[in-house]
Design a protein around this motif. Structure first.
Motif, PDB file in Angstrom:
ATOM      1  N   GLN A 143       0.835  -1.191   0.000  1.00 13.57           N
ATOM      2  CA  GLN A 143       0.000   0.000   0.000  1.00 13.57           C
ATOM      3  C   GLN A 143       0.874   1.246   0.000  1.00 13.57           C
ATOM      4  O   GLN A 143       2.067   1.190   0.303  1.00 13.57           O
ATOM      5  N   THR A 144       0.288   2.402  -0.307  1.00 14.46           N
ATOM      6  CA  THR A 144       1.004   3.677  -0.281  1.00 14.46           C
ATOM      7  C   THR A 144       1.686   3.860   1.073  1.00 14.46           C
ATOM      8  O   THR A 144       1.050   3.633   2.104  1.00 14.46           O
ATOM      9  N   PRO A 145       2.955   4.234   1.129  1.00 11.87           N
ATOM     10  CA  PRO A 145       3.867   4.629   0.049  1.00 11.87           C
ATOM     11  C   PRO A 145       4.732   3.482  -0.487  1.00 11.87           C
ATOM     12  O   PRO A 145       5.827   3.723  -0.994  1.00 11.87           O
ATOM     13  N   PHE A 146       4.229   2.261  -0.384  1.00 11.37           N
ATOM     14  CA  PHE A 146       5.013   1.087  -0.789  1.00 11.37           C
ATOM     15  C   PHE A 146       4.468   0.422  -2.055  1.00 11.37           C
ATOM     16  O   PHE A 146       4.760  -0.739  -2.306  1.00 11.37           O
ATOM     17  N   LYS A 147       3.703   1.174  -2.848  1.00 17.20           N
ATOM     18  CA  LYS A 147       3.116   0.590  -4.051  1.00 17.20           C
ATOM     19  C   LYS A 147       4.165   0.144  -5.063  1.00 17.20           C
ATOM     20  O   LYS A 147       3.914  -0.756  -5.871  1.00 17.20           O
ATOM     21  N   PHE A 148       5.344   0.763  -5.003  1.00 16.91           N
ATOM     22  CA  PHE A 148       6.411   0.382  -5.931  1.00 16.91           C
ATOM     23  C   PHE A 148       6.869  -1.065  -5.708  1.00 16.91           C
ATOM     24  O   PHE A 148       7.536  -1.651  -6.563  1.00 16.91           O
ATOM     25  N   LEU A 149       6.485  -1.655  -4.571  1.00 15.81           N
ATOM     26  CA  LEU A 149       6.854  -3.043  -4.287  1.00 15.81           C
ATOM     27  C   LEU A 149       6.030  -4.030  -5.117  1.00 15.81           C
ATOM     28  O   LEU A 149       6.311  -5.228  -5.098  1.00 15.81           O
ATOM     29  N   GLN A 150       5.041  -3.530  -5.820  1.00 13.45           N
ATOM     30  CA  GLN A 150       4.284  -4.398  -6.720  1.00 13.45           C
ATOM     31  C   GLN A 150       5.169  -4.879  -7.866  1.00 13.45           C
ATOM     32  O   GLN A 150       4.883  -5.895  -8.495  1.00 13.45           O
ATOM     33  N   ASN A 151       6.253  -4.155  -8.114  1.00 13.70           N
ATOM     34  CA  ASN A 151       7.262  -4.593  -9.071  1.00 13.70           C
ATOM     35  C   ASN A 151       8.168  -5.607  -8.383  1.00 13.70           C
ATOM     36  O   ASN A 151       8.787  -5.294  -7.362  1.00 13.70           O
ATOM     37  N   GLN A 152       8.246  -6.828  -8.918  1.00 14.26           N
ATOM     38  CA  GLN A 152       8.960  -7.918  -8.263  1.00 14.26           C
ATOM     39  C   GLN A 152      10.427  -7.591  -8.030  1.00 14.26           C
ATOM     40  O   GLN A 152      10.989  -7.911  -6.980  1.00 14.26           O
ATOM     41  N   GLU A 153      11.069  -6.951  -9.002  1.00 13.01           N
ATOM     42  CA  GLU A 153      12.491  -6.621  -8.852  1.00 13.01           C
ATOM     43  C   GLU A 153      12.711  -5.611  -7.728  1.00 13.01           C
ATOM     44  O   GLU A 153      13.619  -5.762  -6.906  1.00 13.01           O
ATOM     45  N   ASN A 154      11.858  -4.583  -7.681  1.00 14.67           N
ATOM     46  CA  ASN A 154      11.941  -3.600  -6.596  1.00 14.67           C
ATOM     47  C   ASN A 154      11.700  -4.262  -5.243  1.00 14.67           C
ATOM     48  O   ASN A 154      12.410  -3.987  -4.261  1.00 14.67           O
ATOM     49  N   ARG A 155      10.675  -5.114  -5.204  1.00 13.38           N
ATOM     50  CA  ARG A 155      10.325  -5.773  -3.940  1.00 13.38           C
ATOM     51  C   ARG A 155      11.473  -6.639  -3.434  1.00 13.38           C
ATOM     52  O   ARG A 155      11.811  -6.594  -2.245  1.00 13.38           O
ATOM     53  N   GLN A 156      12.095  -7.398  -4.323  1.00  8.15           N
ATOM     54  CA  GLN A 156      13.188  -8.272  -3.910  1.00  8.15           C
ATOM     55  C   GLN A 156      14.353  -7.470  -3.347  1.00  8.15           C
ATOM     56  O   GLN A 156      14.903  -7.805  -2.290  1.00  8.15           O
ATOM     57  N   LYS A 157      14.718  -6.390  -4.023  1.00  7.77           N
ATOM     58  CA  LYS A 157      15.841  -5.568  -3.567  1.00  7.77           C
ATOM     59  C   LYS A 157      15.518  -4.873  -2.257  1.00  7.77           C
ATOM     60  O   LYS A 157      16.338  -4.837  -1.334  1.00  7.77           O
ATOM     61  N   PHE A 158      14.303  -4.320  -2.173  1.00  5.18           N
ATOM     62  CA  PHE A 158      13.862  -3.632  -0.953  1.00  5.18           C
ATOM     63  C   PHE A 158      13.891  -4.587   0.237  1.00  5.18           C
ATOM     64  O   PHE A 158      14.434  -4.260   1.305  1.00  5.18           O
ATOM     65  N   MET A 159      13.324  -5.770   0.073  1.00  3.63           N
ATOM     66  CA  MET A 159      13.258  -6.728   1.168  1.00  3.63           C
ATOM     67  C   MET A 159      14.640  -7.263   1.524  1.00  3.63           C
ATOM     68  O   MET A 159      14.924  -7.517   2.706  1.00  3.63           O
ATOM     69  N   ASP A 160      15.513  -7.429   0.537  1.00  2.00           N
ATOM     70  CA  ASP A 160      16.879  -7.877   0.811  1.00  2.00           C
ATOM     71  C   ASP A 160      17.607  -6.854   1.678  1.00  2.00           C
ATOM     72  O   ASP A 160      18.297  -7.217   2.643  1.00  2.00           O
ATOM     73  N   GLU A 161      17.456  -5.574   1.343  1.00  2.60           N
ATOM     74  CA  GLU A 161      18.132  -4.528   2.110  1.00  2.60           C
ATOM     75  C   GLU A 161      17.554  -4.397   3.520  1.00  2.60           C
ATOM     76  O   GLU A 161      18.284  -4.222   4.492  1.00  2.60           O
ATOM     77  N   LEU A 162      16.220  -4.498   3.612  1.00  2.00           N
ATOM     78  CA  LEU A 162      15.578  -4.404   4.925  1.00  2.00           C
ATOM     79  C   LEU A 162      15.967  -5.601   5.790  1.00  2.00           C
ATOM     80  O   LEU A 162      16.241  -5.457   6.998  1.00  2.00           O
ATOM     81  N   SER A 163      16.019  -6.778   5.188  1.00  2.00           N
ATOM     82  CA  SER A 163      16.431  -7.985   5.921  1.00  2.00           C
ATOM     83  C   SER A 163      17.866  -7.855   6.424  1.00  2.00           C
ATOM     84  O   SER A 163      18.189  -8.308   7.529  1.00  2.00           O
ATOM     85  N   ALA A 164      18.721  -7.236   5.618  1.00  2.00           N
ATOM     86  CA  ALA A 164      20.121  -7.053   6.014  1.00  2.00           C
ATOM     87  C   ALA A 164      20.225  -6.134   7.235  1.00  2.00           C
ATOM     88  O   ALA A 164      21.056  -6.362   8.128  1.00  2.00           O
ATOM     89  N   ILE A 165      19.384  -5.099   7.281  1.00  2.00           N
ATOM     90  CA  ILE A 165      19.370  -4.200   8.440  1.00  2.00           C
ATOM     91  C   ILE A 165      18.930  -4.963   9.685  1.00  2.00           C
ATOM     92  O   ILE A 165      19.533  -4.857  10.762  1.00  2.00           O
ATOM     93  N   ILE A 166      17.861  -5.747   9.544  1.00  2.00           N
ATOM     94  CA  ILE A 166      17.349  -6.526  10.677  1.00  2.00           C
ATOM     95  C   ILE A 166      18.399  -7.534  11.140  1.00  2.00           C
ATOM     96  O   ILE A 166      18.641  -7.693  12.344  1.00  2.00           O
ATOM     97  N   GLN A 167      19.039  -8.194  10.195  1.00  2.00           N
ATOM     98  CA  GLN A 167      20.046  -9.197  10.535  1.00  2.00           C
ATOM     99  C   GLN A 167      21.231  -8.564  11.253  1.00  2.00           C
ATOM    100  O   GLN A 167      21.796  -9.134  12.184  1.00  2.00           O
ATOM    101  N   GLY A 168      21.604  -7.357  10.841  1.00  2.00           N
ATOM    102  CA  GLY A 168      22.758  -6.694  11.435  1.00  2.00           C
ATOM    103  C   GLY A 168      22.466  -5.962  12.727  1.00  2.00           C
ATOM    104  O   GLY A 168      23.385  -5.532  13.427  1.00  2.00           O
ATOM    105  N   ALA A 169      21.180  -5.818  13.066  1.00  2.00           N
ATOM    106  CA  ALA A 169      20.802  -5.065  14.261  1.00  2.00           C
ATOM    107  C   ALA A 169      21.133  -5.844  15.528  1.00  2.00           C
ATOM    108  O   ALA A 169      20.739  -7.001  15.673  1.00  2.00           O
ATOM    109  N   ASN A 170      21.824  -5.200  16.430  1.00  2.00           N
ATOM    110  CA  ASN A 170      22.129  -5.810  17.725  1.00  2.00           C
ATOM    111  C   ASN A 170      20.944  -5.570  18.655  1.00  2.00           C
ATOM    112  O   ASN A 170      20.837  -4.539  19.300  1.00  2.00           O
TER     113      ASN A 170
END
Length: 247
Positions: free
Chosen positions: A73-100
């Motif tokens: 949903q807004t402001p994340f509608k660009f995630l409907q694009n599979q390539e954008n979604r994969q990159k976005f989620m990969d980066e967000l997952s990396a932040i979560i993984q690195g968070a102490n």
């Protein structure tokens, strides 16, 4: 002047505590306590999230809500694009993984609760006690006795907040399993629009924790990352230490 803890706790939930109409798709109430060492939070976690937002949105006013991301949903509608979604989620997952962060969560199965008890307590209050007890133990383990650690909750409404604060203070004042005064814990409320990195991470954690219990046999990368963050016993046990499932 009070002595403040080296740690701060951000809290969020997933699901609701209604026992009269249980959603069979998600019949759980999940409460997540995300414990951060303040030095790590300020120097590493907040900058990582801010940089992520500037990179994807051009500004840092966007609130990372799990539901809106999941539903694109807004402001994340660009995630409907599979390539954008994969990159976005990969980066967000990396932040979560690195968070102490140390994670303490309670998962209340509302179906089992209503079957087992004729007059069950409020699932929120049950989960709150479990999380407060384990968070207090963690703080003492870290040498934080006598230092005030703030538990940050998102505001839900005046009536709900007043009820929650009363229950928090009841549990704190010997209304807990060991009948001790948890003087180290205090409660604070933040507006829903508060752009808090800690509250946003807690929001991202809560639902996947519940899904990990509901669909334990189904592999999920986010849940696997989050499971590494749970508080553990000296022998590495998570159940009862970082994750309490009830009943």
């Amino acid at each position: 002047m009070p002595l403040f803890s080296d740690y701060v706790i951000y809290v969020d939930e997933s699901g609701d505590h209604d026992l009269t109409s249980i959603n069979e798709d998600f019949p759980l109430f999940v409460l997540a306590f995300c414990i951060f060492k303040k030095s790590d939070y300020v120097r590493e976690i907040v900058p990582a999230i801010q940089e992520f937002k500037f990179r994807w949105f051009g500004h840092d006013m966007v609130i990372l809500h799990e539901r809106e991301i999941r539903k694109q949903q807004t402001p994340f509608k660009f995630l409907q694009n599979q390539e954008n979604r994969q990159k976005f989620m990969d980066e967000l997952s990396a932040i979560i993984q690195g968070a102490n962060v140390t994670l303490i969560a309670s998962v209340i199965d509302k179906r089992s609760l209503t079957r087992r008890y004729a007059s069950p307590d409020n699932p929120y209050h049950i989960g709150l006690q479990f999380c407060m007890e384990r968070t207090h133990s963690f703080l003492l383990e870290q040498g934080q006795g006598g230092k005030i650690a703030h538990c940050m909750f998102e505001r839900r409404g005046a009536k709900e907040d007043n009820i929650l604060e009363l229950e928090f203070r009841r549990i704190k004042d010997r209304g807990n399993y060991n009948r001790i005064n948890m003087e180290e814990l205090d409660i604070c409320f933040a507006d829903k629009r508060a752009n808090s990195s800690g509250l946003q991470l807690a929001d991202l954690f809560a639902r996947p924790i519940g899904l990990g219990v509901l669909r334990s046999g189904q592999p999920n990368r986010t849940r696997e990352i989050i499971s590494e963050k749970f508080r553990r016993s000296p022998t590495g046990k998570t159940s009862g230490w970082g994750l309490k499932i009830f009943p």
